[in-house]
Design a protein around this motif. Structure first.
Motif, PDB file in Angstrom:
ATOM      1  N   ASN A  33      76.111 -23.722  -5.149  1.00  0.00           N
ATOM      2  CA  ASN A  33      75.118 -24.756  -5.431  1.00  0.00           C
ATOM      3  C   ASN A  33      73.875 -24.591  -4.564  1.00  0.00           C
ATOM      4  OD1 ASN A  33      76.582 -26.084  -7.477  1.00  0.00           O
ATOM      5  ND2 ASN A  33      77.796 -27.193  -5.971  1.00  0.00           N
ATOM      6  N   LEU A  34      74.047 -24.159  -3.319  1.00  0.00           N
ATOM      7  CA  LEU A  34      72.889 -23.913  -2.456  1.00  0.00           C
ATOM      8  C   LEU A  34      72.060 -22.747  -2.965  1.00  0.00           C
ATOM      9  CD1 LEU A  34      74.456 -24.395   1.104  1.00  0.00           C
ATOM     10  CD2 LEU A  34      72.709 -25.831   0.022  1.00  0.00           C
ATOM     11  N   ILE A  35      72.736 -21.684  -3.387  1.00  0.00           N
ATOM     12  CA  ILE A  35      72.026 -20.525  -3.931  1.00  0.00           C
ATOM     13  C   ILE A  35      71.291 -20.904  -5.215  1.00  0.00           C
ATOM     14  CG2 ILE A  35      72.321 -18.240  -4.960  1.00  0.00           C
ATOM     15  CD1 ILE A  35      74.726 -17.891  -3.039  1.00  0.00           C
ATOM     16  N   ALA A  36      71.962 -21.653  -6.081  1.00  0.00           N
ATOM     17  CA  ALA A  36      71.360 -22.047  -7.360  1.00  0.00           C
ATOM     18  C   ALA A  36      70.137 -22.917  -7.145  1.00  0.00           C
ATOM     19  CB  ALA A  36      72.393 -22.775  -8.221  1.00  0.00           C
ATOM     20  N   LYS A  37      70.192 -23.803  -6.149  1.00  0.00           N
ATOM     21  CA  LYS A  37      69.066 -24.711  -5.892  1.00  0.00           C
ATOM     22  C   LYS A  37      67.810 -23.947  -5.492  1.00  0.00           C
ATOM     23  CE  LYS A  37      68.860 -27.158  -2.095  1.00  0.00           C
ATOM     24  NZ  LYS A  37      69.122 -28.166  -1.032  1.00  0.00           N
ATOM     25  N   SER A  38      67.979 -22.833  -4.778  1.00  0.00           N
ATOM     26  CA  SER A  38      66.823 -22.053  -4.350  1.00  0.00           C
ATOM     27  C   SER A  38      66.400 -21.014  -5.386  1.00  0.00           C
ATOM     28  CB  SER A  38      67.131 -21.346  -3.024  1.00  0.00           C
ATOM     29  OG  SER A  38      68.215 -20.436  -3.172  1.00  0.00           O
ATOM     30  N   GLY A  39      67.228 -20.830  -6.437  1.00  0.00           N
ATOM     31  CA  GLY A  39      66.946 -19.814  -7.443  1.00  0.00           C
ATOM     32  C   GLY A  39      65.621 -19.965  -8.164  1.00  0.00           C
ATOM     33  N   PRO A  40      65.252 -21.174  -8.640  1.00  0.00           N
ATOM     34  CA  PRO A  40      63.977 -21.303  -9.365  1.00  0.00           C
ATOM     35  C   PRO A  40      62.761 -20.879  -8.545  1.00  0.00           C
ATOM     36  CG  PRO A  40      65.369 -23.197  -9.792  1.00  0.00           C
ATOM     37  CD  PRO A  40      66.062 -22.397  -8.726  1.00  0.00           C
ATOM     38  N   LYS A  41      62.746 -21.217  -7.252  1.00  0.00           N
ATOM     39  CA  LYS A  41      61.616 -20.835  -6.401  1.00  0.00           C
ATOM     40  C   LYS A  41      61.517 -19.317  -6.270  1.00  0.00           C
ATOM     41  CE  LYS A  41      59.862 -21.231  -1.664  1.00  0.00           C
ATOM     42  NZ  LYS A  41      60.099 -21.835  -0.328  1.00  0.00           N
ATOM     43  N   ARG A  42      62.642 -18.658  -5.990  1.00  0.00           N
ATOM     44  CA  ARG A  42      62.638 -17.201  -5.828  1.00  0.00           C
ATOM     45  C   ARG A  42      62.237 -16.510  -7.126  1.00  0.00           C
ATOM     46  NH1 ARG A  42      67.770 -18.095  -3.851  1.00  0.00           N
ATOM     47  NH2 ARG A  42      68.600 -16.875  -5.581  1.00  0.00           N
ATOM     48  N   TRP A  43      62.781 -16.992  -8.242  1.00  0.00           N
ATOM     49  CA  TRP A  43      62.472 -16.365  -9.527  1.00  0.00           C
ATOM     50  C   TRP A  43      60.997 -16.536  -9.875  1.00  0.00           C
ATOM     51  CZ3 TRP A  43      61.153 -18.597 -14.377  1.00  0.00           C
ATOM     52  CH2 TRP A  43      61.109 -17.665 -15.431  1.00  0.00           C
ATOM     53  N   ARG A  44      60.457 -17.724  -9.664  1.00  0.00           N
ATOM     54  CA  ARG A  44      59.037 -17.973  -9.927  1.00  0.00           C
ATOM     55  C   ARG A  44      58.161 -16.997  -9.156  1.00  0.00           C
ATOM     56  NH1 ARG A  44      55.240 -20.957  -6.945  1.00  0.00           N
ATOM     57  NH2 ARG A  44      53.396 -21.576  -8.176  1.00  0.00           N
ATOM     58  N   GLN A  45      58.458 -16.803  -7.883  1.00  0.00           N
ATOM     59  CA  GLN A  45      57.635 -15.903  -7.075  1.00  0.00           C
ATOM     60  C   GLN A  45      57.745 -14.467  -7.552  1.00  0.00           C
ATOM     61  OE1 GLN A  45      55.509 -17.241  -4.683  1.00  0.00           O
ATOM     62  NE2 GLN A  45      54.613 -15.215  -5.055  1.00  0.00           N
ATOM     63  N   SER A  46      58.945 -14.052  -7.989  1.00  0.00           N
ATOM     64  CA  SER A  46      59.121 -12.702  -8.522  1.00  0.00           C
ATOM     65  C   SER A  46      58.275 -12.491  -9.771  1.00  0.00           C
ATOM     66  CB  SER A  46      60.593 -12.447  -8.851  1.00  0.00           C
ATOM     67  OG  SER A  46      61.385 -12.472  -7.700  1.00  0.00           O
ATOM     68  N   VAL A  47      58.249 -13.497 -10.650  1.00  0.00           N
ATOM     69  CA  VAL A  47      57.441 -13.408 -11.871  1.00  0.00           C
ATOM     70  C   VAL A  47      55.963 -13.297 -11.526  1.00  0.00           C
ATOM     71  CG1 VAL A  47      56.717 -14.617 -13.959  1.00  0.00           C
ATOM     72  CG2 VAL A  47      59.117 -14.656 -13.282  1.00  0.00           C
ATOM     73  N   LEU A  48      55.480 -14.171 -10.668  1.00  0.00           N
ATOM     74  CA  LEU A  48      54.063 -14.168 -10.297  1.00  0.00           C
ATOM     75  C   LEU A  48      53.668 -12.843  -9.653  1.00  0.00           C
ATOM     76  CD1 LEU A  48      53.735 -17.790  -8.873  1.00  0.00           C
ATOM     77  CD2 LEU A  48      52.531 -16.909 -10.878  1.00  0.00           C
ATOM     78  N   ASP A  49      54.471 -12.348  -8.736  1.00  0.00           N
ATOM     79  CA  ASP A  49      54.142 -11.087  -8.050  1.00  0.00           C
ATOM     80  C   ASP A  49      54.085  -9.931  -9.030  1.00  0.00           C
ATOM     81  OD1 ASP A  49      54.084 -12.466  -5.680  1.00  0.00           O
ATOM     82  OD2 ASP A  49      56.060 -11.783  -4.982  1.00  0.00           O
ATOM     83  N   PHE A  50      55.098  -9.836  -9.907  1.00  0.00           N
ATOM     84  CA  PHE A  50      55.143  -8.725 -10.853  1.00  0.00           C
ATOM     85  C   PHE A  50      53.987  -8.809 -11.850  1.00  0.00           C
ATOM     86  CE2 PHE A  50      56.657  -7.234 -15.090  1.00  0.00           C
ATOM     87  CZ  PHE A  50      56.682  -5.881 -14.815  1.00  0.00           C
ATOM     88  N   TYR A  51      53.711 -10.005 -12.346  1.00  0.00           N
ATOM     89  CA  TYR A  51      52.657 -10.131 -13.354  1.00  0.00           C
ATOM     90  C   TYR A  51      51.302  -9.751 -12.776  1.00  0.00           C
ATOM     91  CZ  TYR A  51      49.508 -11.936 -16.872  1.00  0.00           C
ATOM     92  OH  TYR A  51      48.508 -12.031 -17.821  1.00  0.00           O
ATOM     93  N   HIS A  52      50.944 -10.325 -11.656  1.00  0.00           N
ATOM     94  CA  HIS A  52      49.597 -10.120 -11.128  1.00  0.00           C
ATOM     95  C   HIS A  52      49.405  -8.747 -10.495  1.00  0.00           C
ATOM     96  CE1 HIS A  52      48.103 -14.057 -12.132  1.00  0.00           C
ATOM     97  NE2 HIS A  52      49.147 -14.618 -11.567  1.00  0.00           N
TER      98      HIS A  52
END
Length: 217
Positions: free
Chosen positions: A187-206
């Motif tokens: 549950n702790l890992i899952a809670k932080s998942g959206p933040k990490r995934w969002r940053q990965s998307v932004l970094d890769f896209y830009h």
């Protein structure tokens, strides 16, 4: 799953939109984290050991159609989402597909794999991606991995209000990873998942994908 008919119904789309609208304690939701561009809620279910996680994410500078590609195109997804060591389509059934993924887990823990049904529905205003748990003869249970189970999962993508060049996503995550991992840790890992995934998307896209996409226009 032997039935090749469409396993997704209008009720599934109504359910994810209903869950998106509910953000109160009366509905069972608790605010888990809030910061610019990323708000995460969790819902504790007595029937499940893992929480339902909901993330409201902003993607500045990424149009909604391109965010859909970043999420739904498996070849593109693997280029930035390093949790997957394998992510492939087992069967394309027209209105939905069957996918298989191997997920990298920490040292001293078995990696996980998962078979899912997934589909998408698009209108001028939004894209909705849905996932369901599945089985497929091409990927039976493998003793090298622990087989996960999808409980509830999906993504809603929309243009950002007032900025067609940016987008928002509401993501839902509830996966039972099985095996000998304490639910509290999951549950702790899952809670932080959206933040990490969002940053990965932004970094890769830009850094990479934006230039590739614009060169194809």
């Amino acid at each position: 799953m032997s039935d090749a008919g469409n396993p997704f119904s209008d009720d599934d789309y109504r359910e994810i939109l209903q869950q998106e609208r509910c953000n109160s304690a009366d509905d069972g939701w608790v605010l888990a984290n809030e910061e610019p561009g990323c708000t995460v809620w969790k819902k504790v279910s007595p029937e499940q050991s893992v929480h339902l996680i909901k993330g409201f994410l902003d993607f500045s500078g990424i149009p909604a159609d391109r965010l859909l590609t970043l999420v739904y195109d498996l070849k593109v997804r693997q280029r930035y989402d390093d949790i997957f060591t394998t992510y492939e389509t087992l069967e394309d059934r027209g209105d939905h597909r069957v996918t298989y993924a191997v997920l990298k887990f920490p040292v001293m823990t078995w990696d996980r794999d998962i078979v899912q049904l997934n589909t998408k529905r698009s209108t001028d205003d939004e894209h909705i991606i849905l996932y369901k748990n599945a089985e497929h003869s091409a990927r039976p249970v493998n003793r090298k991995y622990v087989r996960c189970e999808t409980i509830f999962s999906g993504t809603i993508i929309r243009p950002m209000p007032g900025d067609q060049g940016s987008s928002t996503a509401t993501i839902f995550l509830q996966t039972d990873v099985k095996g000998w991992i304490p639910p509290m840790a999951i549950n702790l890992i899952a809670k932080s998942g959206p933040k990490r995934w969002r940053q990965s998307v932004l970094d890769f896209y830009h850094s990479t994908y934006k230039q590739e996409a614009e060169s194809e226009i």
